[in-house]
Design an enzyme around this catalytic site. Structure first.
Site, short mmCIF file in Angstrom:
data_model
loop_
_atom_site.label_atom_id
_atom_site.label_comp_id
_atom_site.label_asym_id
_atom_site.label_seq_id
_atom_site.Cartn_x
_atom_site.Cartn_y
_atom_site.Cartn_z
N PRO A 51 71.91 25.10 40.59
CA PRO A 51 70.96 25.39 41.39
C PRO A 51 69.93 24.17 41.07
CG PRO A 51 71.77 27.45 40.48
CD PRO A 51 72.36 26.38 39.79
N LYS A 52 68.77 24.15 41.76
CA LYS A 52 67.73 23.12 41.56
C LYS A 52 66.56 24.25 41.51
CE LYS A 52 64.77 19.30 43.02
NZ LYS A 52 63.47 19.97 42.69
N TRP A 53 65.85 24.21 40.20
CA TRP A 53 64.68 25.09 39.99
C TRP A 53 63.56 24.55 40.27
CZ3 TRP A 53 66.27 30.03 38.29
CH2 TRP A 53 67.63 30.24 37.84
N GLY A 93 66.86 23.87 46.20
CA GLY A 93 68.11 23.14 46.41
C GLY A 93 69.13 23.23 45.61
#
Length: 350
Positions: free
Chosen positions: A34-36, A186
């Site tokens: 996951p894009k944090w 994202g």
């Protein structure tokens, strides 16, 4: 030698792509995560002292005393971690990332920092290991670094967490949709064989892209003093109020000058014929920046591209797509915006 806070390292970056990349491309085998949506941070722990570096040159250590305490207490030995500082909010079972609360943590007053560290405590999501003991891991392939990270951090507990990973692009594509409901923005794909490359765009990132028709509320002059620097955007609420939702910028020199002439007939003027000016709310990030703008008659509609909504504002600067002379400004409401389905943040953490 392991990287240190005395000579801080720039984090490795990601290049934007339109879709979750498949396995077997020119980058070889990929790992997805996951894009944090928080503050990128590199944590330096020498066994006694903690320093937290940011993506830029600014140190974040003083703003997150609760994390400094946790790293000192939990980390088993000297190491350098790459990850993201985030703040969570919401009821149990419906928690999500809270960017507004996180942004408030950057405050000049030590008393306020101490208060917020209790009221809105941060947590750290680790996704790479740059060194341990006295050894640098920068030249090691990511697959090896990630395995070592799992062993080092996996059982530490809150507020130090691991990010989920997968090698299945179909699952990553599902994450792109589901995890947005928890406030993430994202998916990132990392080559498993790649060494750590400071300040280089080796990774790939996929973010959400949507469009909306919005009303142009006004414009700010460019910092050069010539032409339009940015356009302020608005949407109508359910009760008919026109709310500021963000802005668009990045016009060429020629286009900035053209916009001054094109927008002139829409400029709101006072009884003397002078342009009426307004001002947006000043934030801790605006500093001494001029927040005033020239008001426009709210009749011009523009279609913009955006990634996500934070409250009633676009989380990042929107991108110009096209003018919409066919749209009535009053039809530009919040109802057109896609809202992600709620998703519990705890399901995102490894």
């Amino acid at each position: 030698m392991m990287p240190s806070a005395a000579d801080p390292i720039a984090p490795m970056l990601a290049k934007a792509v339109d879709a979750v990349p498949e396995q077997g491309g020119k980058l070889g085998a990929l790992n997805y995560e996951p894009k944090w949506d928080g503050f990128r941070a590199i944590v330096y722990f020498d066994g006694e002292t903690v320093e937290i570096g940011s993506r830029g040159s600014k140190m974040l250590t003083r703003y997150f005393p609760e994390l400094v305490e946790a790293f000192t207490r939990l980390l088993p030995g000297p190491c350098v971690l790459d990850g993201e500082i985030v703040v969570r909010s919401g009821e149990q079972g419906h928690e999500k990332l809270d960017w507004e609360a996180l942004s408030q943590r950057i405050h000049p007053a030590a008393s306020r920092v101490a208060t917020l560290s209790v009221a809105t405590p941060a947590m750290f999501v680790a996704f790479d290991l740059l060194g341990a003991g006295d050894e640098s891991y920068l030249e090691r392939p990511f697959g090896e670094r990630r395995a070592a990270l799992d062993e080092l951090v996996g059982g530490l507990g809150h507020p130090v967490h691991l990010s989920q990973t997968t090698t299945d692009p179909a699952l990553a594509a599902r994450w792109l949709v589901e995890f947005e409901g928890a406030g993430l923005d994202g998916v990132v794909a990392k080559p498993l064989a790649a060494a750590y490359a400071p300040n280089k765009r080796v990774m790939l990132k996929v973010k959400h892209h949507r469009t909306a028709d919005v009303v142009v509320l006004g414009y700010r002059m460019h910092t050069s003093g010539t032409g339009v620097g940015s356009l302020l955007l608005g949407l109508y609420t359910a009760d008919g109020a026109l709310a500021n939702v963000g802005g668009i910028s990045a016009f060429t020199d020629v286009r900035r000058r053209e916009l001054i002439d094109e927008l002139a007939p829409l400029v709101t003027r006072d009884a003397k014929g002078d342009p009426v000016r307004g001002a947006t709310e000043r934030s801790r990030f605006s500093g001494s920046k001029d927040v005033s703008f020239v008001r426009l008659d709210p009749t011009l509609v523009v279609e913009v591209r955006y990634d996500q909504l934070e409250g009633q504002r676009f989380r990042h600067t929107a991108q110009f797509d096209r003018w919409r002379p066919d749209r009535d400004a009053r039809s530009c409401t919040f109802e057109q915006l896609e809202r992600p389905v709620s998703y519990d943040l705890n399901e995102v953490l490894a």
